[in-house]
Design an enzyme around this catalytic site. Structure first.
Site, PDB file in Angstrom:
ATOM      1  CD  GLU A  47      -1.670  -2.260   1.601  1.00 21.54           C
ATOM      2  OE1 GLU A  47      -2.593  -3.230   1.795  1.00 21.54           O
ATOM      3  OE2 GLU A  47      -0.375  -2.439   2.269  1.00 21.54           O
ATOM      4  CG  PHE A 109     -10.624  -8.797  11.097  1.00 26.02           C
ATOM      5  CD1 PHE A 109      -9.324  -9.310  11.754  1.00 26.02           C
ATOM      6  CD2 PHE A 109     -10.603  -8.923   9.760  1.00 26.02           C
ATOM      7  CE1 PHE A 109      -8.374  -9.656  10.660  1.00 26.02           C
ATOM      8  CE2 PHE A 109      -9.617  -9.231   8.696  1.00 26.02           C
ATOM      9  CZ  PHE A 109      -8.646  -9.759   9.457  1.00 26.02           C
ATOM     10  CD  GLN A 110      -7.850  -6.590   7.686  1.00 27.18           C
ATOM     11  OE1 GLN A 110      -8.563  -6.330   6.915  1.00 27.18           O
ATOM     12  NE2 GLN A 110      -6.674  -7.167   7.305  1.00 27.18           N
ATOM     13  CE  LYS A 159     -17.388  -6.092   3.018  1.00 24.49           C
ATOM     14  NZ  LYS A 159     -16.659  -7.273   3.698  1.00 24.49           N
ATOM     15  CG  MET A 471      22.711  12.479   3.879  1.00 22.80           C
ATOM     16  SD  MET A 471      23.607  13.305   3.244  1.00 22.80           S
ATOM     17  CE  MET A 471      22.838  13.704   1.577  1.00 22.80           C
TER      18      MET A 471
END
Length: 579
Positions: A47, A109-110, A159, A471
């Site tokens: 993602e 969930f999630q 949803k 760096m």
């Protein structure tokens, strides 16, 4: 017609043609609606890659980039890309799935409060609770992302709202973006008065020039007034690299000509820049002799870090256009002799301190390679990761336009380069896109090689490998008494083999005399290709302004060594770090 299908049609109506995303449970109704639609969805492999790809798409095109992820970890994986867009003013609409409204707040969930989590890093957030909220919220999301100073907007989509009956919803109608305010006459007159009095004026251009579609107006102003010009990292390309008045980038890794001009100027004409700490060095000693005319669309930036003697708030293009002719008339009249002498001094310094590419030895000299690549691909879009290679690109790539240069400026996010290059290539399949990365950054989103291969995107990758976090190693060498801590990447994989495993053509170069042929072969390769470049681990980026020092106090041992060879008895205290 459910909420998800209505949203797909609304995105098409907003002019969206490409999405970058990764499906999951809470966003699955939207992905079902995508099936058979006119939208092109790019399946990334993480993602974060989706957010950076949408980011690169928006930077290269000026249009709104769109990315999609599911709830919970899908949404949280977008956060770095959202923050990058916010800090660099990139227009994006971010769509995340959310658990059904009845389950919100139950630790389902999630489930994750992505609305609250992203509040500091978005222009606005929307959380529709019913399907009837969608028309207003979607229209507002795109309007806000595009309007004024651009930035990311979040739509967190439960949803059940995606499943909701949308048969009664009207067809989506995009909203006009907010009108850009014009500068008030009083501020223009005050700016003209200061500019007409200046004997050592200096243009200081930033990323707001491209954001405000003001590149042509900026160039016209510079050409008409003949004022020497310095640019920020985000402003590179606003004036072409070879322009006679372009002194280069200012700041921590800016050119000596640019930094000395800033410190000696009696007037800074700041256009779409925000006095970032990497540009100013020690702010209290930045441009100590200069008054400031600050032009910006965002009123919050004017006077935020440096007092503006004149603040000109409004559309930059309108401001520059209104000031061009009167400023040119004044600057070529009164104080004209002093200004011509100032311009000649600035240009002479630019010639004296121009970068040299005659590094001795057989190993690859990265600045020379990047300069040559920009000559071979003059119209390419270059997407950088973050580190030494990013600064070498800024210093040595021949920029022609600001949207040719995609770089994570304010956030400095490693892993940006490859997915941003994917976004740039998707927005214009005919463009030549080059990703310049380092061995540290590249492994952060290496999985997107699979995306390159799947879609046959002809992105060319130059991977500079010094087997270290370059760096960080440079700073540990200079400022931490060479206590090298956790910068060793000597166990890097065989990057050529890694690319081959993804089905991407790859080649290797480790000698200066092989660079030309390798670059030619890379650019001629059909489809995606990677050039692995082995460079010296001890190579540093110069010049460098040390922390808590002003921009005139630059370290540049390479230039010092050349000067010592030319005048071995001369001592030059300018490069020493004061106590």
């Amino acid at each position: 017609m459910n909420g998800a299908r209505w949203l797909v049609q609304a995105l098409v109506a907003e002019g969206v043609d490409t999405l970058f995303g990764y499906p999951g449970g809470a966003i699955m109704p939207f992905y079902d609606a995508l099936h058979g639609s006119d939208l092109r969805h790019v399946l990334v492999r993480h993602e974060q890659g989706a957010a950076f790809a949408a980011n690169g798409y928006a930077r290269a095109s000026g249009r709104v980039g769109v990315c999609v992820a599911t709830s919970g970890p899908g949404a949280s994986n977008l956060v770095t890309g959202i923050a990058d867009a916010m800090l660099d003013s990139v227009p994006m609409v971010v769509i995340t799935g959310q658990v059904p409204t009845a389950l919100m707040g139950t630790d389902a969930f999630q489930e994750l409060d992505v609305f609250g989590m992203t509040m500091p890093i978005v222009k606005h957030s929307f959380l529709p609770r019913k399907v009837e909220d969608l028309p207003r919220m979607v229209a507002e999301a795109f309007r806000i992302a595009r309007s004024g100073r651009p930035g990311p907007v979040l739509i967190d989509l439960p949803k059940d709202v995606q499943f909701g009956d949308a048969s009664q919803l009207p067809a989506h109608v995009p909203l006009d973006i907010d009108d850009v305010p014009a500068p008030i006459d009083a501020s223009l007159h005050a700016a003209l008065a200061l500019i007409s009095q200046a004997q050592r004026p200096l243009m200081y251009g930033g990323g707001g020039i491209a954001l405000g579609d003001s590149v042509a107006a900026f160039r016209t102003f510079v050409d008409a007034t003949q004022i020497p010009t310095v640019l920020t990292l985000k402003g590179l390309g606003a004036l072409p690299s070879g322009h006679a008045l372009n002194l280069g980038m200012l700041g921590m890794h800016g050119s000596r000509a640019a930094n000395l001009a800033v410190q000696e100027a009696d007037l800074l004409i700041v256009v779409g820049a925000r006095f970032d700490d990497r540009a100013t060095g020690k702010l209290a000693e930045f441009a100590p002799n200069a008054r400031v005319v600050h032009m910006d669309l965002d009123a919050c930036e004017i006077g935020k870090l440096r007092h503006a003697d004149v603040g000109v708030r409004g559309d930059i293009r309108t401001t520059l256009t209104a000031l061009t002719l009167p400023c040119a008339a004044h600057l070529h009249g009164r104080n004209g002799i002093a200004r011509r002498a100032w311009r000649a001094t600035c240009q002479q310094r630019a010639r004296e301190h121009a970068a040299r590419y005659d590094a001795p030895g057989e190993s690859v000299y990265a600045p020379s390679l990047l300069k040559r690549l920009s000559e071979l691909a003059p119209n390419a879009v270059v997407a950088c990761d973050v580190g030494q290679h990013q600064m070498w690109v800024a210093q040595h790539w021949r920029m022609k336009e600001p949207r040719q240069h995609l770089t994570s400026g304010a956030l400095g996010a490693m892993g940006f380069g490859l997915p941003a290059a994917i976004g740039a290539q998707m927005q214009d399949p005919s463009a030549q896109v080059v990703c310049v990365s380092g061995d540290g950054s590249f492994l952060m989103n290496v999985q997107e090689l699979a995306t390159l291969r799947r879609y046959g995107l002809p992105v060319k990758i130059v991977l500079l490998d010094n087997q270290a976090l370059g760096m960080v190693r440079q700073w540990q060498e200079l400022f931490f008494e060479r206590r090298y801590s956790e910068i060793d990447l000597s166990d890097n994989p065989d990057f050529v083999a890694v690319a081959a495993a993804f089905g991407v053509q790859a080649l290797h170069v480790d000698r200066a005399d092989g660079v030309e042929a390798a670059l030619q072969q890379l650019l001629a390769a059909p489809g995606p290709a990677l050039l692995h470049v082995a460079i010296d681990q001890a190579a540093n980026v110069w010049p460098l302004v040390p922390p808590n020092h002003n921009n005139a106090q630059m370290l540049d041992p390479e230039a010092d060594a050349r000067a010592a060879l030319a005048t071995p008895t001369a001592e030059d205290p300018r490069h020493a770090i004061p106590a």
